[in-house]
Design a protein around this motif. Structure first.
Motif, PDB file in Angstrom:
ATOM      1  N   LEU A   1      21.139  43.363  76.298  1.00  0.00           N
ATOM      2  CA  LEU A   1      20.230  43.534  77.431  1.00  0.00           C
ATOM      3  C   LEU A   1      20.457  42.382  78.396  1.00  0.00           C
ATOM      4  O   LEU A   1      20.392  41.210  78.011  1.00  0.00           O
ATOM      5  CB  LEU A   1      18.770  43.530  76.979  1.00  0.00           C
TER       6      LEU A   1
ATOM      7  N   ILE B   1      19.692  39.647  73.622  1.00  0.00           N
ATOM      8  CA  ILE B   1      18.903  39.547  74.852  1.00  0.00           C
ATOM      9  C   ILE B   1      19.307  38.324  75.656  1.00  0.00           C
ATOM     10  O   ILE B   1      19.410  37.218  75.128  1.00  0.00           O
ATOM     11  CB  ILE B   1      17.393  39.544  74.532  1.00  0.00           C
TER      12      ILE B   1
ATOM     13  N   THR C   1      10.124  40.638  76.883  1.00  0.00           N
ATOM     14  CA  THR C   1      11.017  41.638  76.294  1.00  0.00           C
ATOM     15  C   THR C   1      11.423  41.259  74.881  1.00  0.00           C
ATOM     16  O   THR C   1      11.505  42.131  74.001  1.00  0.00           O
ATOM     17  CB  THR C   1      12.244  41.856  77.201  1.00  0.00           C
ATOM     18  N   VAL C   2      11.673  39.987  74.622  1.00  0.00           N
ATOM     19  CA  VAL C   2      11.999  39.546  73.255  1.00  0.00           C
ATOM     20  C   VAL C   2      10.864  39.935  72.318  1.00  0.00           C
ATOM     21  O   VAL C   2      11.074  40.525  71.246  1.00  0.00           O
ATOM     22  CB  VAL C   2      12.252  38.021  73.201  1.00  0.00           C
TER      23      VAL C   2
END
Length: 182
Positions: free
Chosen positions: A5, A104, A116-117
């Motif tokens: 990502l 990520i 997001t993590v």
């Protein structure tokens, strides 16, 4: 299947002062990890934030940084929240490609990358954060290096019932993607 990502590496987020910490180095390392992910058979997902504050869809600021290496096979996800999963098609795209492991990277450490993590970990993805593959800028109360160091520590020490968030430098991530020779 593994996916990289690449969060919010957009023109508008790299303009103005103060600058993003080690922007050129972060871009170089993300590109290197991306090449390794593609070579290993994984996918690369570019995530673009959209809002009315300079990141309007299609605007110059909304565009992915031209220094980012992209291929036609790379996926693109649009979002409007810090969480790349929230009201986006990220989860559906990952499921369609059979992705269970995420690497990520991106911008900004303390906002969209962090959120997001945590969201990915709560969805039981195997998560690796590239410790030198995310950036932010100095904030009024804390400098960028301290923010990055703090988040790398926090992610590595999250309490998760189904695993852990691995935090490692790009060179180790790349090494781990190379085929193992017996």
């Amino acid at each position: 299947m593994i996916a990289l990502l690449v969060i919010d590496m957009q023109v508008g987020l790299f303009q103005g002062e103060p600058p993003r910490h080690d922007a050129a180095g972060v871009i170089w390392r993300i590109n290197a990890v991306g090449r390794s992910v593609r070579k290993s058979g994984g996918i690369v997902v570019f995530i673009q934030h959209e809002d009315q504050g300079g990141l309007e869809h299609g605007s110059p600021g909304w565009q992915i940084l031209p220094e980012m290496e992209r291929t036609e096979a790379d996926l693109l996800v649009h979002k409007q929240a810090c969480d790349s999963f929230y009201e986006s098609d990220l989860a559906e795209q990952l499921e369609r490609h059979g992705v269970h492991e995420l690497i990520i990277t991106g911008c900004a450490t303390d906002f969209c990358v962090d959120t997001t993590v945590r969201a990915a970990a709560s969805r039981d993805y195997a998560v690796t954060v590239v410790s030198d593959g995310h950036t932010t800028k100095d904030r009024p109360h804390l400098d960028a290096v301290s923010i990055i160091t703090h988040h790398n520590y926090m992610w590595a020490n999250l309490i998760l019932p189904h695993g852990e968030v691995k935090v490692m430098p790009a060179i180790e991530v790349i090494h781990g993607l190379q085929p193992k020779i017996p």
